[in-house]
Design an enzyme around this catalytic site. Structure first.
Site, PDB file in Angstrom:
ATOM      1  N   THR A  39      32.455  15.074 -24.559  1.00 38.69           N
ATOM      2  CA  THR A  39      31.988  16.176 -23.851  1.00 38.69           C
ATOM      3  C   THR A  39      31.922  15.969 -22.393  1.00 38.69           C
ATOM      4  O   THR A  39      32.458  16.900 -21.587  1.00 38.69           O
ATOM      5  CB  THR A  39      30.541  16.676 -24.227  1.00 38.69           C
ATOM      6  OG1 THR A  39      30.307  16.824 -25.610  1.00 38.69           O
ATOM      7  CG2 THR A  39      30.172  17.971 -23.463  1.00 38.69           C
ATOM      8  N   SER A  48      34.523  12.632 -29.880  1.00 41.90           N
ATOM      9  CA  SER A  48      34.335  11.497 -30.915  1.00 41.90           C
ATOM     10  C   SER A  48      34.129  11.803 -32.317  1.00 41.90           C
ATOM     11  O   SER A  48      33.986  10.902 -33.016  1.00 41.90           O
ATOM     12  CB  SER A  48      32.740  10.857 -30.585  1.00 41.90           C
ATOM     13  OG  SER A  48      31.904  11.727 -30.580  1.00 41.90           O
ATOM     14  N   ASP A  79      28.458  12.775 -30.594  1.00 47.40           N
ATOM     15  CA  ASP A  79      28.406  12.866 -31.998  1.00 47.40           C
ATOM     16  C   ASP A  79      28.413  11.484 -32.825  1.00 47.40           C
ATOM     17  O   ASP A  79      27.781  11.353 -33.762  1.00 47.40           O
ATOM     18  CB  ASP A  79      29.848  13.682 -32.618  1.00 47.40           C
ATOM     19  CG  ASP A  79      29.681  15.183 -32.245  1.00 47.40           C
ATOM     20  OD1 ASP A  79      28.746  15.471 -31.505  1.00 47.40           O
ATOM     21  OD2 ASP A  79      30.551  15.970 -32.771  1.00 47.40           O
TER      22      ASP A  79
END
Length: 328
Positions: A12, A52, A86
């Site tokens: 992100t 990820s 993640d």
């Protein structure tokens, strides 16, 4: 002034909106460092630019090798790795398992993308660089710095999808008050394991959740499909329903390792119950995961089975890995 190597992997913190296509990791690490205060010297390298959730075990091996190479550079004082949240708990834990340097490795990322009204990535990256540069964090292994809190990689878990700091667990090693880093604990460090080899890329370790009424079909399918290990996300202290004791015994006889973890967010596996509970599962050959939750237990199992390891060696690592810390 310290010299910090920043390794970019995406996430992100490197993402922008594509409109109807959602957020996509697209920015290289050179773009992310433009806001750094330059209190320290930084050098950068992009390893990949990916969400990820898309990473494979082969990608984790690339990250681990790149971090090791950076740590071996005598001009580098610490390493920062930008990563999606993640699966950060998995990549950071793998690197912690093989960390063999006094220099810190610090993961960071963001909850909001670069083009949001108030991106948190720049501030998180600034703090991660300062943490990696701190001489007080030498010999603390691999850490995760996020939202002003620095935690150990071991025990870390993604706990809240919407929180400014989405992580819980692990040991809180330090926190920031303004620009000042305050160290509060030092994680106990186990002996490092060997770096993952090419066999790690193809390691097959599945997680099977144990819930009310869960049968053994998926567990047995994973074993018959060639899994190197299966992690049971057991209930409570480490339990499973009817049929799992026999299924575990069959799996172990077939050469498949079974690691018994718990789906409970906090606390270790302590085999206590009979009648198909943890006591019987361990007697059938399951290896208790201690305080490791299923995602990190899976990473450990993938690393060890790909080297390869015996059940006794795996159990030794599971029980020898520390869960505590020394207070500062």
């Amino acid at each position: 002034m310290a010299s910090i190597r920043i390794l970019g992997t995406g996430g992100t913190i490197a993402s922008r909106s594509t409109g109807g296509g959602g957020l996509v990791a697209s920015e290289r690490i050179e773009e992310l460092i433009s806001t750094l205060s330059r209190r320290h010297t930084v050098t950068v390298r992009d390893l990949m630019v990916s969400g990820s959730y898309r990473l494979q075990l082969s990608d984790l091996r690339v990250i681990a090798q790149a971090a090791r190479n950076a740590l071996l550079d005598s001009t580098v004082d610490g390493v920062v790795i930008t990563h999606g949240i993640d699966t950060m708990e998995e990549t950071a834990f793998l690197l912690d398992l093989v960390h063999a340097s006094p220099k810190p490795v610090v993961f960071t990322g963001s909850s909001r993308p670069l083009d949001s009204a108030s991106p948190d990535g720049p501030h998180n990256l600034e703090e991660a660089v300062n943490a990696a540069a701190s001489p007080d964090l030498r010999d603390t292994g691999v850490l995760v710095s996020f939202g002003g809190v620095v935690r150990s990689a071991r025990g870390l878990r993604y706990a809240s999808t919407l929180a400014a700091n989405p992580f819980a667990g692990g040991t809180e090693v330090a926190h920031f008050i303004g620009d000042s880093l305050h160290v509060t604990a030092r994680p106990l460090r186990p002996a490092p394991l060997p770096l993952p080899n090419e066999a790690f890329d193809a390691a097959r370790v599945e997680i099977i959740d144990c819930s009310v009424g869960t049968g053994t079909d998926l567990f047995s399918h994973a074993v018959h499909a060639g899994a190197d290990a299966v992690v049971l996300a057991g209930t409570g202290l480490g339990n499973a329903g009817p049929g799992f004791t026999e299924a575990v015994q069959d799996a172990v006889r077939a050469g498949c390792f079974v690691v018994l973890s718990s789906r409970v967010p906090e606390g270790p596996v302590i085999p206590t119950f009979g009648d198909g509970g943890g006591i019987d599962l361990v007697r059938a050959g399951a290896l208790p995961a201690g305080d490791l939750k299923p995602p990190q237990a899976r990473i450990l199992a993938a690393l060890l089975t790909s080297q390869p390891a015996t059940p006794e060696q795996i159990q030794h690592v599971l029980t020898a890995s520390p869960s505590g810390s020394n207070s500062s």
